[in-house]
Design a protein around this motif. Structure first.
Motif, PDB file in Angstrom:
ATOM      1  N   LYS A   1       3.188 -42.902  63.991  1.00 55.50           N
ATOM      2  CA  LYS A   1       3.258 -41.800  63.019  1.00 55.50           C
ATOM      3  C   LYS A   1       4.668 -41.561  62.523  1.00 55.50           C
ATOM      4  O   LYS A   1       5.596 -41.460  63.322  1.00 55.50           O
ATOM      5  N   GLU A   2       4.775 -41.466  61.219  1.00 53.15           N
ATOM      6  CA  GLU A   2       6.079 -41.132  60.626  1.00 53.15           C
ATOM      7  C   GLU A   2       6.283 -39.622  60.716  1.00 53.15           C
ATOM      8  O   GLU A   2       5.367 -38.853  60.451  1.00 53.15           O
ATOM      9  N   ILE A   3       7.463 -39.210  61.109  1.00 52.75           N
ATOM     10  CA  ILE A   3       7.761 -37.779  61.207  1.00 52.75           C
ATOM     11  C   ILE A   3       9.031 -37.476  60.416  1.00 52.75           C
ATOM     12  O   ILE A   3       9.852 -38.361  60.172  1.00 52.75           O
ATOM     13  N   THR A   4       9.182 -36.225  60.041  1.00 50.58           N
ATOM     14  CA  THR A   4      10.329 -35.834  59.232  1.00 50.58           C
ATOM     15  C   THR A   4      11.472 -35.351  60.124  1.00 50.58           C
ATOM     16  O   THR A   4      11.306 -35.152  61.331  1.00 50.58           O
ATOM     17  N   GLU A   5      12.605 -35.125  59.500  1.00 45.66           N
ATOM     18  CA  GLU A   5      13.769 -34.615  60.243  1.00 45.66           C
ATOM     19  C   GLU A   5      13.503 -33.214  60.784  1.00 45.66           C
ATOM     20  O   GLU A   5      14.095 -32.797  61.776  1.00 45.66           O
ATOM     21  N   ASN A   6      12.594 -32.479  60.113  1.00 42.35           N
ATOM     22  CA  ASN A   6      12.328 -31.093  60.518  1.00 42.35           C
ATOM     23  C   ASN A   6      11.271 -30.985  61.617  1.00 42.35           C
ATOM     24  O   ASN A   6      11.057 -29.900  62.167  1.00 42.35           O
ATOM     25  N   ASP A   7      10.569 -32.081  61.896  1.00 39.29           N
ATOM     26  CA  ASP A   7       9.535 -32.030  62.942  1.00 39.29           C
ATOM     27  C   ASP A   7      10.181 -31.843  64.312  1.00 39.29           C
ATOM     28  O   ASP A   7      11.092 -32.577  64.693  1.00 39.29           O
ATOM     29  N   THR A   8       9.681 -30.863  65.054  1.00 32.08           N
ATOM     30  CA  THR A   8      10.220 -30.569  66.386  1.00 32.08           C
ATOM     31  C   THR A   8       9.292 -31.146  67.462  1.00 32.08           C
ATOM     32  O   THR A   8       8.189 -31.620  67.162  1.00 32.08           O
ATOM     33  N   ASN A   9       9.742 -31.064  68.698  1.00 33.35           N
ATOM     34  CA  ASN A   9       8.890 -31.497  69.814  1.00 33.35           C
ATOM     35  C   ASN A   9       7.595 -30.693  69.859  1.00 33.35           C
ATOM     36  O   ASN A   9       6.543 -31.211  70.239  1.00 33.35           O
ATOM     37  N   GLU A  10       7.699 -29.422  69.439  1.00 34.42           N
ATOM     38  CA  GLU A  10       6.494 -28.583  69.403  1.00 34.42           C
ATOM     39  C   GLU A  10       5.500 -29.113  68.376  1.00 34.42           C
ATOM     40  O   GLU A  10       4.290 -29.157  68.619  1.00 34.42           O
ATOM     41  N   ASP A  11       6.006 -29.551  67.204  1.00 36.66           N
ATOM     42  CA  ASP A  11       5.128 -30.110  66.169  1.00 36.66           C
ATOM     43  C   ASP A  11       4.452 -31.386  66.678  1.00 36.66           C
ATOM     44  O   ASP A  11       3.269 -31.633  66.416  1.00 36.66           O
ATOM     45  N   ILE A  12       5.235 -32.211  67.382  1.00 35.85           N
ATOM     46  CA  ILE A  12       4.692 -33.473  67.912  1.00 35.85           C
ATOM     47  C   ILE A  12       3.589 -33.191  68.937  1.00 35.85           C
ATOM     48  O   ILE A  12       2.536 -33.829  68.945  1.00 35.85           O
ATOM     49  N   SER A  13       3.817 -32.180  69.781  1.00 29.22           N
ATOM     50  CA  SER A  13       2.799 -31.810  70.775  1.00 29.22           C
ATOM     51  C   SER A  13       1.555 -31.240  70.103  1.00 29.22           C
ATOM     52  O   SER A  13       0.426 -31.475  70.557  1.00 29.22           O
ATOM     53  N   LYS A  14       1.746 -30.495  68.999  1.00 28.99           N
ATOM     54  CA  LYS A  14       0.594 -29.943  68.273  1.00 28.99           C
ATOM     55  C   LYS A  14      -0.284 -31.049  67.722  1.00 28.99           C
ATOM     56  O   LYS A  14      -1.514 -30.971  67.758  1.00 28.99           O
ATOM     57  N   THR A  15       0.361 -32.109  67.204  1.00 31.22           N
ATOM     58  CA  THR A  15      -0.416 -33.247  66.683  1.00 31.22           C
ATOM     59  C   THR A  15      -1.230 -33.886  67.801  1.00 31.22           C
ATOM     60  O   THR A  15      -2.402 -34.229  67.620  1.00 31.22           O
ATOM     61  N   ALA A  16      -0.622 -34.039  68.977  1.00 27.74           N
ATOM     62  CA  ALA A  16      -1.344 -34.604  70.124  1.00 27.74           C
ATOM     63  C   ALA A  16      -2.533 -33.714  70.498  1.00 27.74           C
ATOM     64  O   ALA A  16      -3.617 -34.211  70.822  1.00 27.74           O
ATOM     65  N   LYS A  17      -2.328 -32.403  70.422  1.00 28.75           N
ATOM     66  CA  LYS A  17      -3.417 -31.465  70.746  1.00 28.75           C
ATOM     67  C   LYS A  17      -4.561 -31.593  69.735  1.00 28.75           C
ATOM     68  O   LYS A  17      -5.749 -31.532  70.122  1.00 28.75           O
ATOM     69  N   VAL A  18      -4.213 -31.764  68.466  1.00 27.28           N
ATOM     70  CA  VAL A  18      -5.248 -31.934  67.428  1.00 27.28           C
ATOM     71  C   VAL A  18      -6.073 -33.188  67.714  1.00 27.28           C
ATOM     72  O   VAL A  18      -7.305 -33.183  67.630  1.00 27.28           O
ATOM     73  N   ILE A  19      -5.387 -34.286  68.059  1.00 27.46           N
ATOM     74  CA  ILE A  19      -6.092 -35.546  68.373  1.00 27.46           C
ATOM     75  C   ILE A  19      -7.027 -35.336  69.560  1.00 27.46           C
ATOM     76  O   ILE A  19      -8.200 -35.722  69.534  1.00 27.46           O
ATOM     77  N   LEU A  20      -6.500 -34.704  70.614  1.00 27.29           N
ATOM     78  CA  LEU A  20      -7.286 -34.481  71.831  1.00 27.29           C
ATOM     79  C   LEU A  20      -8.511 -33.614  71.545  1.00 27.29           C
ATOM     80  O   LEU A  20      -9.643 -33.980  71.905  1.00 27.29           O
ATOM     81  N   ASP A  21      -8.298 -32.483  70.887  1.00 22.21           N
ATOM     82  CA  ASP A  21      -9.403 -31.550  70.627  1.00 22.21           C
ATOM     83  C   ASP A  21     -10.452 -32.175  69.719  1.00 22.21           C
ATOM     84  O   ASP A  21     -11.659 -31.988  69.917  1.00 22.21           O
ATOM     85  N   THR A  22      -9.987 -32.908  68.694  1.00 21.43           N
ATOM     86  CA  THR A  22     -10.938 -33.516  67.752  1.00 21.43           C
ATOM     87  C   THR A  22     -11.814 -34.553  68.446  1.00 21.43           C
ATOM     88  O   THR A  22     -13.031 -34.579  68.260  1.00 21.43           O
ATOM     89  N   LEU A  23     -11.202 -35.397  69.265  1.00 18.73           N
ATOM     90  CA  LEU A  23     -11.981 -36.433  69.957  1.00 18.73           C
ATOM     91  C   LEU A  23     -12.911 -35.812  70.998  1.00 18.73           C
ATOM     92  O   LEU A  23     -14.051 -36.252  71.154  1.00 18.73           O
ATOM     93  N   ASN A  24     -12.422 -34.803  71.700  1.00 16.31           N
ATOM     94  CA  ASN A  24     -13.275 -34.142  72.698  1.00 16.31           C
ATOM     95  C   ASN A  24     -14.496 -33.502  72.047  1.00 16.31           C
ATOM     96  O   ASN A  24     -15.596 -33.514  72.592  1.00 16.31           O
ATOM     97  N   THR A  25     -14.287 -32.976  70.836  1.00 18.89           N
ATOM     98  CA  THR A  25     -15.373 -32.270  70.147  1.00 18.89           C
ATOM     99  C   THR A  25     -16.304 -33.232  69.414  1.00 18.89           C
ATOM    100  O   THR A  25     -17.521 -33.196  69.588  1.00 18.89           O
ATOM    101  N   GLU A  26     -15.731 -34.122  68.591  1.00 15.47           N
ATOM    102  CA  GLU A  26     -16.561 -34.950  67.713  1.00 15.47           C
ATOM    103  C   GLU A  26     -17.078 -36.202  68.400  1.00 15.47           C
ATOM    104  O   GLU A  26     -18.181 -36.667  68.115  1.00 15.47           O
ATOM    105  N   ALA A  27     -16.267 -36.784  69.283  1.00 16.50           N
ATOM    106  CA  ALA A  27     -16.717 -38.008  69.960  1.00 16.50           C
ATOM    107  C   ALA A  27     -17.395 -37.683  71.288  1.00 16.50           C
ATOM    108  O   ALA A  27     -17.919 -38.584  71.944  1.00 16.50           O
ATOM    109  N   MET A  28     -17.375 -36.383  71.661  1.00 20.70           N
ATOM    110  CA  MET A  28     -17.948 -35.975  72.950  1.00 20.70           C
ATOM    111  C   MET A  28     -17.399 -36.834  74.080  1.00 20.70           C
ATOM    112  O   MET A  28     -18.113 -37.266  74.979  1.00 20.70           O
TER     113      MET A  28
END
Length: 363
Positions: free
Chosen positions: A186-213
């Motif tokens: 994933k390409e990230i910008t200069e303004n992306d923080t560690n918190e933003d990176i962790s949020k993206t990981a959370k989105v991936i985790l939650d989406t797969l847990n929900t949609e892929a069961m």
């Protein structure tokens, strides 16, 4: 390569707009997709002759033929039914559309191969930059690698779901190099923080847990600023995934930057670990402790060595807890109420976990 279903959807869309029947054949006249059933055998025999001819388009038995090229070779022949001038234009538009689809899919395939080889260190440094330039991939931007491990092998559904999370992010790459892991560069910008990176990981985790069961783990490497270092971020994510599964089983998102002492233990040679455990437990193993002792130890660590709080949470008298800790000290020589002994014991438990992982990996 384009799937026949994609071609079928494309020409059906064109027919809906133009009301002109369109077919797509290979260079031998084999039908790949069509909006007209039943009459194709009446004219597709003429396709090989058309392919060998110098003509770019031709009127054959009431159908307009057009060539679609791939590297100067005819890949497809598009036919449009009718002899009128507007049919010629529509056939030309259809062949133009198929040509663009061919280029787009080929580029996507090439990029996917490039990223896989990049992750696996299969490219020379000079090839990395040359192919990046050819594929229009920027080399000096900030990127990070996410590694997603699914429980099921060949989980194509999970791969498609991850792709749907980043549908318009053309600068991100999503691929797989083995049966269980999905990799996101994933390409990230200069303004992306560690918190933003962790949020993206959370989105991936939650989406797969929900949609892929499906229960998945997500690991992250560190940020790199040059495309040649992407494989390093991938290796870090792999290590984070393994370390997390050994030492932090309750965490489903693990970053390489947050592995703590697990990172150090993970890199220790097995003989050194065996020597350490023998020294601490005098030839015994924590597995020899009964369930009550193990529960007491874990709860005591959870409560930061606080005797009162631990006894309260275990629903036992304070003296009972003291008795159990005294008994453990007698067996191991380590008093968990003393900070240095507690640290030694905690590390020893982690080393034992690592040794179990190594032994199980060998089978």
């Amino acid at each position: 390569m384009i799937s026949n279903q994609i071609i079928q959807n494309t020409i059906e869309g064109l027919k809906t707009i133009t009301r002109i029947d369109i077919s797509v054949m290979d260079a031998d006249g084999k039908i790949l997709a069509t909006t007209e059933e039943g009459r194709l055998e009446e004219y597709n025999f003429a396709v090989p002759d058309f392919v060998r001819s110098q003509a770019e388009s031709q009127l054959v038995l009431g159908y307009q033929f057009f060539k679609v090229y791939d590297d100067h070779n005819v890949e497809y022949v598009v036919s449009a039914k009718g002899e009128a001038e507007d049919v010629y234009k529509i056939g030309k538009i259809a062949s133009f559309q198929i040509q663009n689809l061919l280029v787009a899919y080929k580029e996507r395939f090439d990029k996917d191969n490039f990223i896989k080889n990049l992750l696996l260190d299969n490219l020379l440094l000079v090839d990395i930059y040359n192919r990046s330039k050819k594929l229009h991939i920027e080399t000096d931007v900030r990127r990070i690698v996410y590694l997603v491990e699914t429980r099921l092998e060949k989980d194509n559904n999970a791969l498609e779901i991850v792709r749907s999370i980043f549908p318009t992010k053309t600068k991100d790459f999503i691929t797989a190099v083995d049966e269980k892991n999905i990799i996101i560069v994933k390409e990230i910008t200069e303004n992306d923080t560690n918190e933003d990176i962790s949020k993206t990981a959370k989105v991936i985790l939650d989406t797969l847990n929900t949609e892929a069961m499906s229960s998945v783990y997500v690991a992250m490497g560190t940020i790199v600023n040059d495309i040649k270092d992407v494989s390093r971020s991938y290796k870090e994510a792999k290590m984070a995934l393994e370390v997390g599964k050994i030492f932090y089983v309750d965490k489903y998102i693990v970053g390489y930057n947050n592995l703590g002492i697990g990172r150090i233990i993970y890199q220790l040679p097995l003989p050194l670990c065996q020597m350490f455990i023998k020294e601490i437990f005098h030839g015994k193993s924590p597995d020899d402790f009964d369930k009550e002792t193990i529960t007491t130890i874990n709860k005591f660590f959870e409560n930061s060595l606080n005797v009162s709080e631990t006894s309260r949470q275990l629903y036992i008298h304070r003296n009972t807890l003291v008795y159990r800790l005294d008994k453990l000290q007698k067996n191991t020589g380590l008093d968990l109420r003393v900070f240095e002994d507690a640290i030694t014991f905690k590390i020893a438990l982690m080393v034992v976990k690592y040794m179990k992982f190594i032994n199980e990996s060998e089978f």
